[in-house]
Enzyme design. Structure first.
Site, PDB file in Angstrom:
ATOM      1  N   LYS A  22       0.836  -1.206   0.000  1.00  0.00           N
ATOM      2  CA  LYS A  22       0.000   0.000   0.000  1.00  0.00           C
ATOM      3  C   LYS A  22       0.870   1.255   0.000  1.00  0.00           C
ATOM      4  CE  LYS A  22      -1.513   1.714   4.046  1.00  0.00           C
ATOM      5  NZ  LYS A  22      -1.361   3.122   4.401  1.00  0.00           N
ATOM      6  N   ASN A  23       1.871   1.281   0.906  1.00  0.00           N
ATOM      7  CA  ASN A  23       2.621   2.530   1.075  1.00  0.00           C
ATOM      8  C   ASN A  23       3.585   2.806  -0.069  1.00  0.00           C
ATOM      9  OD1 ASN A  23       1.204   3.126   3.320  1.00  0.00           O
ATOM     10  ND2 ASN A  23       2.790   2.485   4.784  1.00  0.00           N
ATOM     11  N   CYS A 120      -3.953  12.670  13.110  1.00  0.00           N
ATOM     12  CA  CYS A 120      -4.755  11.445  13.114  1.00  0.00           C
ATOM     13  C   CYS A 120      -4.534  10.742  14.441  1.00  0.00           C
ATOM     14  CB  CYS A 120      -4.411  10.560  11.928  1.00  0.00           C
ATOM     15  SG  CYS A 120      -2.773   9.880  12.020  1.00  0.00           S
ATOM     16  N   ARG A 125       1.390  14.464  13.426  1.00  0.00           N
ATOM     17  CA  ARG A 125       1.890  14.267  12.071  1.00  0.00           C
ATOM     18  C   ARG A 125       1.910  15.544  11.229  1.00  0.00           C
ATOM     19  NH1 ARG A 125      -0.575   8.792   9.752  1.00  0.00           N
ATOM     20  NH2 ARG A 125       1.376   8.718   8.582  1.00  0.00           N
ATOM     21  N   PRO A 126       2.759  16.509  11.624  1.00  0.00           N
ATOM     22  CA  PRO A 126       2.869  17.730  10.830  1.00  0.00           C
ATOM     23  C   PRO A 126       3.526  17.477   9.461  1.00  0.00           C
ATOM     24  CG  PRO A 126       4.395  17.775  12.701  1.00  0.00           C
ATOM     25  CD  PRO A 126       3.645  16.486  12.781  1.00  0.00           C
ATOM     26  N   ASP A 128       5.750  19.943   8.173  1.00  0.00           N
ATOM     27  CA  ASP A 128       6.747  21.012   8.072  1.00  0.00           C
ATOM     28  C   ASP A 128       7.970  20.593   7.254  1.00  0.00           C
ATOM     29  OD1 ASP A 128       7.037  19.226  10.230  1.00  0.00           O
ATOM     30  OD2 ASP A 128       8.416  20.559  11.291  1.00  0.00           O
ATOM     31  N   ASP A 310       4.900   0.160  12.036  1.00  0.00           N
ATOM     32  CA  ASP A 310       3.649  -0.399  11.498  1.00  0.00           C
ATOM     33  C   ASP A 310       3.447  -1.868  11.884  1.00  0.00           C
ATOM     34  OD1 ASP A 310       3.109   2.018  10.365  1.00  0.00           O
ATOM     35  OD2 ASP A 310       3.604   1.450   8.316  1.00  0.00           O
ATOM     36  N   ARG A 402      -8.526  -0.288   4.457  1.00  0.00           N
ATOM     37  CA  ARG A 402      -7.621   0.700   3.867  1.00  0.00           C
ATOM     38  C   ARG A 402      -6.304   0.054   3.461  1.00  0.00           C
ATOM     39  NH1 ARG A 402      -6.730   5.916   7.212  1.00  0.00           N
ATOM     40  NH2 ARG A 402      -5.517   6.171   5.332  1.00  0.00           N
TER      41      ARG A 402
HETATM   42  C1  EPZ Z   1       4.815   6.641   6.583  1.00  0.00           C
HETATM   43  O1  EPZ Z   1       4.143   7.718   7.204  1.00  0.00           O
HETATM   44  C2  EPZ Z   1       3.810   5.532   6.455  1.00  0.00           C
HETATM   45  N1  EPZ Z   1       2.680   5.985   5.675  1.00  0.00           N
HETATM   46  C3  EPZ Z   1       3.323   5.107   7.841  1.00  0.00           C
HETATM   47  O2  EPZ Z   1       2.435   4.019   7.712  1.00  0.00           O
HETATM   48  C4  EPZ Z   1       4.541   4.681   8.659  1.00  0.00           C
HETATM   49  O3  EPZ Z   1       4.120   4.369   9.971  1.00  0.00           O
HETATM   50  C5  EPZ Z   1       5.574   5.802   8.715  1.00  0.00           C
HETATM   51  O4  EPZ Z   1       5.916   6.200   7.363  1.00  0.00           O
HETATM   52  C6  EPZ Z   1       6.852   5.417   9.421  1.00  0.00           C
HETATM   53  O5  EPZ Z   1       7.404   4.303   8.809  1.00  0.00           O
HETATM   54  C7  EPZ Z   1       2.761   5.988   4.366  1.00  0.00           C
HETATM   55  O6  EPZ Z   1       3.771   5.630   3.765  1.00  0.00           O
HETATM   56  C8  EPZ Z   1       1.545   6.387   3.632  1.00  0.00           C
HETATM   57  P1  EPZ Z   1       7.087   9.936   8.631  1.00  0.00           P
HETATM   58  P2  EPZ Z   1       4.767   9.182   7.181  1.00  0.00           P
HETATM   59  O7  EPZ Z   1       7.034  11.197   7.850  1.00  0.00           O
HETATM   60  O8  EPZ Z   1       5.495   9.372   5.913  1.00  0.00           O
HETATM   61  C9  EPZ Z   1       7.082  13.304  12.089  1.00  0.00           C
HETATM   62  C10 EPZ Z   1       0.381   2.906   7.891  1.00  0.00           C
HETATM   63  O9  EPZ Z   1      -0.264   2.386   8.825  1.00  0.00           O
HETATM   64  N2  EPZ Z   1       7.036  14.301  10.998  1.00  0.00           N
HETATM   65  O10 EPZ Z   1       8.285   9.067   8.484  1.00  0.00           O
HETATM   66  O11 EPZ Z   1       3.689  10.131   7.526  1.00  0.00           O
HETATM   67  C11 EPZ Z   1       5.808  12.468  12.160  1.00  0.00           C
HETATM   68  O12 EPZ Z   1       4.807  13.133  12.886  1.00  0.00           O
HETATM   69  C12 EPZ Z   1       1.067   4.228   8.082  1.00  0.00           C
HETATM   70  O13 EPZ Z   1       0.474   2.391   6.761  1.00  0.00           O
HETATM   71  C13 EPZ Z   1       7.140  15.635  11.309  1.00  0.00           C
HETATM   72  O14 EPZ Z   1       7.251  16.028  12.487  1.00  0.00           O
HETATM   73  O15 EPZ Z   1       5.781   9.063   8.385  1.00  0.00           O
HETATM   74  C14 EPZ Z   1       6.305  11.199  12.819  1.00  0.00           C
HETATM   75  O16 EPZ Z   1       6.363  11.372  14.218  1.00  0.00           O
HETATM   76  C15 EPZ Z   1       0.824   4.822   9.419  1.00  0.00           C
HETATM   77  N3  EPZ Z   1       7.119  16.553  10.286  1.00  0.00           N
HETATM   78  C16 EPZ Z   1       7.737  11.062  12.282  1.00  0.00           C
HETATM   79  O17 EPZ Z   1       8.085  12.359  11.788  1.00  0.00           O
HETATM   80  C17 EPZ Z   1       7.004  16.183   8.990  1.00  0.00           C
HETATM   81  O18 EPZ Z   1       6.977  17.065   8.101  1.00  0.00           O
HETATM   82  C18 EPZ Z   1       7.900  10.051  11.138  1.00  0.00           C
HETATM   83  O19 EPZ Z   1       6.900  10.308  10.158  1.00  0.00           O
HETATM   84  C19 EPZ Z   1       6.903  14.819   8.675  1.00  0.00           C
HETATM   85  C20 EPZ Z   1       6.926  13.882   9.700  1.00  0.00           C
END
Ligand code: EPZ
Length: 431
Positions: A22-23, A120, A125-126, A128, A310, A402
């Site tokens: 999916k991802n 969520c 999950r910002p 920035d 995950d 999903r």
């Molecule tokens: C991806 O989310 C996956 N989603 C998530 O899977 C997965 O848990 C995650 O990566 C970590 O492996 C998809 O690929 C669609 P991140 P993503 O940016 O990209 C913080 C599932 O169940 N952050 O690596 O959103 C954030 O809040 C989902 O399939 C910021 O602060 O994850 C988190 O604490 C859930 N600012 C951390 O970084 C930003 O601009 C890692 O998030 C971006 C992220």
């Protein structure tokens, strides 16, 4: 809303084919916006999230057709022209990853208006880091009324991007924007997840010049245009890991097929530590759980190649039946223990303090009504239900739909007593 009912106690025996990730699929679909030529994605999972993203892409002028191919479902995406660069709140709020259309829209047309995704259940999950990366590529970003307005009328420019911490989404987003930028982009402290490698490899097949994907430093030499391609989506390591844990929890012997064992190596090592027998083939993994109780195993989630966040909920379900205490630390998301009270309803003994959960294994779980709170938490409840005595009903199954293709079908083919109950859930929905 549908529910899933599981009568626990059946061991699992048989093969489970692993679907496309999916991802990865949703990022590859977004990347198809970068070319005016058709992109054919094979090994596509049939999921609510891919359908939802398809609806969003159609708004931008993308023609989408789905068919069955020799390699599972295939999706043909073709956007000869971007007819709109507007991604409305109603669609983006339903799936955070759809925010990642911003980069491709901007790269192709020089402007985009995309709703902020919002938080969520698993955390704030910002975005920035996504926006800073686009600014480093020369985009002008404004925000009004919950929307990001991005502009780069003369095109994006290559730049130097250093992520302050690892973000999968921001790495992918910057990568998709940089492939059509003028000049070279170097991204430091990039995420190394297999889905990023899949995206980079697909972009290269489209004519991009990306090197270093899968390492911390990714270099992208911008090109003026990309062409269409055929691409097979990488296998879903989270789905594979979920069924591996399900087999360990329910007992029996399950062979995962169409899988890359290297992508779930850390999980498999933990399952061995817990007392399972694992056999790795080229594209298969067999998980065998003998008689006797599992051993407790500690884990800390981390970015790839560490233990995937995950899979944390699923492994926690497994540890509820271990012979002793295990400590599970979540380091990626601040609120990813929503499944704990639900596991408690099945009789698990877990206490949480900050990002740490202490799981004291019990001898048995007992079936109950439980509530799915997010995608992976739902999977953990199904896994727990497979081993619980009596019937477990998982409400809010739309979370599962999903990200898990044909979950009931795959599990019942291995002997699980699991069925979908159509219609209204007795619980109130809040999403
Ligand atoms: C991806 O989310 C996956 N989603 C998530 O899977 C997965 O848990 C995650 O990566 C970590 O492996 C998809 O690929 C669609 P991140 P993503 O940016 O990209 C913080 C599932 O169940 N952050 O690596 O959103 C954030 O809040 C989902 O399939 C910021 O602060 O994850 C988190 O604490 C859930 N600012 C951390 O970084 C930003 O601009 C890692 O998030 C971006 C992220």
């Amino acid at each position: 809303m549908d529910r899933i009912a599981i009568e626990g106690g059946n061991p699992l025996f048989g093969d489970i084919p692993v679907s496309g990730a999916k991802n990865s699929a949703i990022k590859l679909m977004a990347a198809s916006l970068l070319t005016s030529e058709p992109v054919r994605l094979t090994n596509m999972p049939r999921l609510a999230d891919t359908r939802l993203l398809g609806r969003l892409l159609q708004r931008f002028g993308c023609g989408i057709s789905e068919s069955d191919g020799p390699d599972g479902q295939q999706t043909l995406l073709h956007t000869p022209e971007i007819t709109s660069s507007f991604a409305p709140y109603d669609l983006v709020r339903q799936m955070r990853a759809s925010f990642n259309v911003l980069g491709p829209l901007l790269a192709r047309t020089g402007h985009a208006k995309v709703s902020l995704p919002g938080g969520c259940t698993i955390g704030a999950r910002p975005v920035d880091l996504h926006l800073k990366a686009l600014e480093a590529l020369g985009a002008h970003i404004d925000m009004h009324e919950g929307y990001v307005f991005a502009q780069a009328p003369r095109g994006l420019k290559g730049g130097d991007i250093t992520f302050p911490f690892v973000s999968v989404g921001a790495t992918e987003h910057a990568l998709m924007a940089a492939v059509l930028a003028h000049g070279t982009t170097v991204m430091h402290n990039s995420a190394c997840e297999p889905e990023i490698v899949d995206l980079a490899d697909c972009l290269n097949a489209m004519g991009a010049k990306v090197s270093g994907a899968g390492t911390k430093t990714i270099t992208i030499e911008g090109v003026t245009s990309l062409k269409g391609t055929d691409w097979a989506v990488v296998c879903d390591r989270i789905e594979a890991g979920t069924y591996a844990v399900a087999a360990a929890m329910a007992g029996g012997e399950v062979r995962l097929t169409r899988v890359r064992p290297d992508l779930i190596a850390v999980l498999l090592d933990k399952l061995v530590e817990a007392g399972c027998e694992i056999t790795r083939g080229d594209n298969t993994v067999t998980i065998k759980r003998g008689a006797g109780r599992l051993r407790p195993v500690d884990l800390t989630t981390d970015v790839y190649p560490g233990f995937a966040t995950d899979l944390q909920a699923q492994f926690m379900a497994l540890m509820t039946l271990a012979d002793g205490e295990s400590v599970i630390r979540e380091t990626i998301f601040e609120n990813r223990f929503m499944h704990v009270p639900e596991l408690g309803r099945l009789g698990a003994d877990i206490s949480v303090s900050g990002g740490e959960a202490r799981v004291r294994g019990v001898e048995r779980l007992k079936g109950a009504q439980v509530m799915a709170t997010d995608l992976r938490a739902s999977a953990c409840l199904v896994i727990a239900g497979l081993a619980a005595e009596g019937e477990t009903t998982v409400n809010r199954v739309y979370h599962l739909d999903r990200g898990f293709e044909n979950l009931e079908g795959k599990l019942s083919a291995c002997g699980a007593n699991i069925r979908r109950l159509k219609g209204d859930s007795p619980v109130e929905e809040d999403e």
